[in-house]
Design an enzyme around this catalytic site. Structure first.
Site: not given
Ligand code: NAD
Ligand code: GLY
Length: 375
Positions: A125, A147, A189, A231, A241, A245, A249, A252, A256, A270
């Site tokens: 939990r 998130k 971003e 942020k 949100e 917040r 997006n 987005h 998406h 992304h």
């Molecule tokens: P990811 O985690 O897939 O990383 C991208 C690639 O880079 C992967 O292949 C990873 O293995 C590689 N990598 C990571 N760090 C590295 C490093 N230092 N050196 C070499 N390779 C490295 O993708 P991302 O772009 O970091 O994140 C995308 C995800 O984030 C999506 O799923 C998206 O929905 C999510 N997201 C979430 C939020 C939130 O608020 N929670 C906000 C924006 C995006």
């Molecule tokens: N990436 C959008 C949020 O954190 O609200």
């Protein structure tokens, strides 16, 4: 823009859920010093991915000093962010006998951060977790704000929870190994922050973006710190949100749908989808008469100058037609009472949320953008 200190600290002031985001060089080498005050026993579990693990896990182990560490390595990539790897992670954390007062570390990009944060949210939990984001996208966005979640076959990020980390360590040096394509995706971003709420920051990015992308550490740190503080201020105003917040997006709703249309594959990352989505949102705003016709051109010119994907024609392979993209948008979490919510802008740095956009206009915009792919 403020100058660069050795380590910048952005405090996210959420009362009992408040935490610091530390941004600077060499933080992984000092991770133990930063994390030790959070621990009840000198032991952590780390979840990483198959790219980050071999590159950086030894450095983290060393940086943790005398803190015992066990690690789980998941496959790299967006496909990991689903039920099978989530279940595997939760079961592994239980097998590792993680207790309520322990700390779980998410060590990777946004995929690992989102999945591990969600696992921490539901494990017993709720256990505490630390984000050590290793991509630009994760440093400026996904590691901050709580998130967490995974994707469903019905759409992206549809399963999840708000669960704030206890600490975020954004090490600028870890991005040295990040491929240029992933760095630029994260930059999508960064640009988003300028576009949604800070025209001066956008001006700064137009000047400094190319140098920063080539590897200038001081500029990278400034861009990450500024993005994170923007942020943090938004999340403090609206953690779950209900209002402001949603500005985060920007781009987005389009993104998406495009990610879904390309199967969450390598065809579109992304952050690339966010950049294209921002360009479309500014174009839509101009067509609604909200801003001058030149402004979308300025946005696209900066994305182009950075060598980023900017238009639908930059996405390889086939895309569905405008109607199908509209249906994918309708699956978005931002739909309310069947009405799509868009983030539009009155100028660079002046975004706002609205559900008052004629669907015909969106369809016309998409039809035209799709036709340019073949034209
Ligand atoms: P990811 O985690 O897939 O990383 C991208 C690639 O880079 C992967 O292949 C990873 O293995 C590689 N990598 C990571 N760090 C590295 C490093 N230092 N050196 C070499 N390779 C490295 O993708 P991302 O772009 O970091 O994140 C995308 C995800 O984030 C999506 O799923 C998206 O929905 C999510 N997201 C979430 C939020 C939130 O608020 N929670 C906000 C924006 C995006
Ligand atoms: N990436 C959008 C949020 O954190 O609200």
């Amino acid at each position: 823009m403020t100058g660069t200190a050795a380590v910048d600290t952005v405090h996210v002031d959420l009362g009992s859920r408040a935490y610091d985001v530390r941004i600077g060089r060499g933080l992984i080498a000092r991770a133990g010093d930063k994390i030790a005050p959070l621990l009840r026993r000198r032991r952590v579990t780390v979840v990483t991915d198959a790219t980050v693990g071999p590159l950086h896990l030894d450095a983290l182990r060393q940086g943790l000093g005398g803190i015992e560490m066990t690690a789980l390595t998941l496959p790299a990539g967006e496909a990991t962010k689903g039920w099978p790897e989530f279940t595997r992670t939760v079961e592994w954390l239980l097998a590792e006998k993680v207790e309520r007062k322990d700390i779980v570390i998410a060590f990777g990009g946004g995929v690992i951060g989102d999945l591990v944060g969600f696992a921490a949210a539901v494990l017993r939990r709720g256990v505490r977790f630390v984000q050590i984001p290793t991509t630009l996208l994760a440093q400026v966005d996904s590691s901050v704000g709580g998130k967490t979640g995974i994707n469903s076959t019905h759409g992206k990020n549809l399963i999840g929870a708000f669960h704030q980390p206890s600490l975020v360590l954004a090490d600028i040096d870890v991005m040295d190994t990040l491929p240029a394509r992933d760095f630029l995706a994260g930059y999508g971003e960064v640009v988003k922050y300028g576009l949604l709420g800070d025209a001066t920051f956008f001006d700064w990015l137009e000047v400094n973006g190319p140098t920063l992308a080539r590897g200038d550490k001081a500029l990278r740190q400034q861009a990450v710190s500024h993005s994170v503080s923007m942020k943090a201020r938004i999340v403090e105003r609206d953690e779950t949100e209900e209002g402001d917040r949603a500005l985060l997006n920007l781009g987005h709703t389009f993104c998406h749908a495009l990610e879904s249309a390309t199967g969450y594959s390598d065809r579109l990352l992304h952050g690339e989808g966010v950049a294209i989505g921002c360009a479309l949102a500014f174009e839509l705003s101009a067509r609604l008469g909200l801003l001058s016709q030149e402004t979308p051109g300025r946005v696209r010119a900066h994305l182009r100058a950075m060598g980023m994907k900017t238009d639908l024609s930059d996405i390889p392979g086939d895309l569905p037609d405008a109607d199908a993209l509209m249906s994918l948008m309708a699956q978005d979490k931002k739909v309310q009472d069947g009405r799509l919510r868009f983030i539009l802008a009155r100028d660079i740095g002046e975004a706002f949320v609205t559900d008052d956009v004629p669907p015909d206009l969106v369809k016309a915009l998409l039809t035209e953008a799709l036709s340019l792919r073949h034209g």
